[in-house]
Design a protein around this motif. Sequence first.
Motif, short mmCIF file in Angstrom:
data_model
loop_
_atom_site.label_atom_id
_atom_site.label_comp_id
_atom_site.label_asym_id
_atom_site.label_seq_id
_atom_site.Cartn_x
_atom_site.Cartn_y
_atom_site.Cartn_z
N LEU A 36 1.59 15.31 -6.87
CA LEU A 36 2.76 15.78 -7.62
C LEU A 36 4.07 15.39 -6.93
O LEU A 36 5.14 15.77 -7.40
CB LEU A 36 2.69 17.30 -7.81
N GLY A 37 3.99 14.66 -5.86
CA GLY A 37 5.20 14.24 -5.17
C GLY A 37 5.99 13.24 -5.99
O GLY A 37 5.43 12.50 -6.82
N ARG A 38 7.28 13.18 -5.76
CA ARG A 38 8.14 12.28 -6.54
C ARG A 38 8.72 11.14 -5.69
O ARG A 38 9.64 10.45 -6.10
CB ARG A 38 9.29 13.07 -7.17
N THR A 39 8.15 10.95 -4.52
CA THR A 39 8.56 9.83 -3.66
C THR A 39 7.35 8.96 -3.38
O THR A 39 6.31 9.45 -2.93
CB THR A 39 9.14 10.33 -2.32
N ILE A 40 7.49 7.67 -3.66
CA ILE A 40 6.43 6.72 -3.29
C ILE A 40 6.67 6.30 -1.85
O ILE A 40 7.72 5.72 -1.53
CB ILE A 40 6.45 5.48 -4.21
N ALA A 41 5.72 6.60 -1.00
CA ALA A 41 5.81 6.21 0.41
C ALA A 41 5.02 4.92 0.60
O ALA A 41 3.79 4.90 0.48
CB ALA A 41 5.25 7.31 1.30
N MET B 224 6.05 0.48 -10.74
CA MET B 224 6.30 1.88 -10.42
C MET B 224 7.39 2.47 -11.32
O MET B 224 7.31 3.61 -11.76
CB MET B 224 6.68 2.02 -8.95
N GLU B 225 8.42 1.67 -11.61
CA GLU B 225 9.49 2.14 -12.47
C GLU B 225 9.00 2.40 -13.89
O GLU B 225 9.30 3.43 -14.50
CB GLU B 225 10.64 1.13 -12.48
N SER B 226 8.21 1.46 -14.40
CA SER B 226 7.73 1.59 -15.77
C SER B 226 6.72 2.73 -15.92
O SER B 226 6.58 3.30 -17.00
CB SER B 226 7.09 0.28 -16.24
N SER B 227 6.05 3.09 -14.85
CA SER B 227 5.07 4.17 -14.92
C SER B 227 5.74 5.54 -14.92
O SER B 227 5.15 6.54 -15.37
CB SER B 227 4.11 4.09 -13.73
N GLY B 228 6.98 5.61 -14.39
CA GLY B 228 7.68 6.89 -14.32
C GLY B 228 7.04 7.86 -13.35
O GLY B 228 7.29 9.07 -13.42
N ILE C 73 0.85 -1.19 0.00
CA ILE C 73 0.00 0.00 0.00
C ILE C 73 0.88 1.23 0.00
O ILE C 73 1.79 1.37 0.83
CB ILE C 73 -0.91 0.03 1.25
N GLY C 74 0.65 2.15 -0.96
CA GLY C 74 1.50 3.33 -1.04
C GLY C 74 0.74 4.60 -1.39
O GLY C 74 -0.42 4.57 -1.82
N THR C 75 1.43 5.72 -1.19
CA THR C 75 0.95 7.03 -1.61
C THR C 75 2.16 7.81 -2.13
O THR C 75 3.30 7.34 -2.02
CB THR C 75 0.32 7.82 -0.43
N LEU C 76 1.92 8.97 -2.67
CA LEU C 76 3.01 9.86 -3.08
C LEU C 76 3.21 10.93 -2.02
O LEU C 76 2.25 11.38 -1.38
CB LEU C 76 2.71 10.51 -4.42
N ASP D 54 10.62 9.17 -8.45
CA ASP D 54 12.07 9.03 -8.56
C ASP D 54 12.63 8.05 -7.54
O ASP D 54 13.77 7.58 -7.69
CB ASP D 54 12.75 10.39 -8.34
N ARG D 55 11.86 7.75 -6.52
CA ARG D 55 12.35 6.89 -5.46
C ARG D 55 11.18 6.22 -4.73
O ARG D 55 10.03 6.67 -4.83
CB ARG D 55 13.20 7.69 -4.47
N ILE D 56 11.51 5.15 -4.03
CA ILE D 56 10.55 4.48 -3.15
C ILE D 56 11.11 4.51 -1.75
O ILE D 56 12.30 4.22 -1.54
CB ILE D 56 10.30 3.03 -3.58
N ALA D 57 10.29 4.86 -0.79
CA ALA D 57 10.73 4.94 0.61
C ALA D 57 9.79 4.12 1.49
O ALA D 57 8.60 3.98 1.20
CB ALA D 57 10.75 6.39 1.08
#
Length: 289
Positions: free
Chosen positions: A201-206, A233-237, A154-157, A240-243
């Motif tokens: 619009l965040g660039r980190t997947i939490a 997640m990588e293919s979707s672009g 389960i994630g969010t940005l 920039d990172r996963i945390a």
Amino acid sequence: MPRDLFPGRQSQELPLTESPEAKTPRPNASQDQEQLPSNAFTIVRDESDDREQRLSNTLRRSDEKNKLHPYVQLLSISDLEACVALEAATFPEQERCSREKFIYRLTTCPTLSLGLFSSTTTLPTPATQAAFDAARPPDSSTPSHRAVLLGHVIGTLTDAAAVTDASMEIPKSFSSHPDHLPPTSLPSNTRGTEIPGHRPLGRTIAIHSVCILPTHQNLGLGKTLLKAYMQRMESSGIADRIALLAHPELVGWYVGKFGFEERGESKATFGGGGWRELVCTKLFLCWRE
């Protein structure tokens, strides 16, 4: 007593045979010591036994995994009950994702949540009853099968570079009713503080939850699920990172299998704190066999 079962027969004790290794000269031993009788035994470890055992365990896990017919699929609000049941079976109460948070995340950003399902005809056990009760309705073409949720991510940005308490919260403006539609307007950050919840619009997947049903752990399902998630997640672009946050004893799994970097102790206090902060900037390109 057993020794009196045959009173006319005298008991005879057979002498123990000394190990041939017991008389083998040992390094650094004197001549006198080498000639002394010894009752010591030398145990030689057969590494082939270990290899055979590891291979046997691998084949067993592979066989059990294949019987499950696992597949991954994006989650939606229709999977709410299954996610709640899975979380309750996996985590202690203070570390669980609440029902309200599942509603928020599965309606606001469902594309950031992935489930691992099993198409099965097996009967539930007491340990899996809750998961079976929350399973998806049978497919009309295969009414005997049930889509049981075995694991989820389960994630969010977020705008932050790591998982924070704010990224785990629900905005006050959000209604927890399942039919709620997320607002199209984005709140502006006018005070310089982090806005809670999903940030489109965040660039980190939490990642807020990675779990596998306890009865199905140690089968490689966790690796299969997280690898699939990172690839998507990588293919979707989309980022920039996963945390994520992890307990110290699980850090090695994320670092060794997926290339996450440990960034020290997290400031997040969720669930009592004590978390380690992990970040992966290479996404699925860094997962390892």
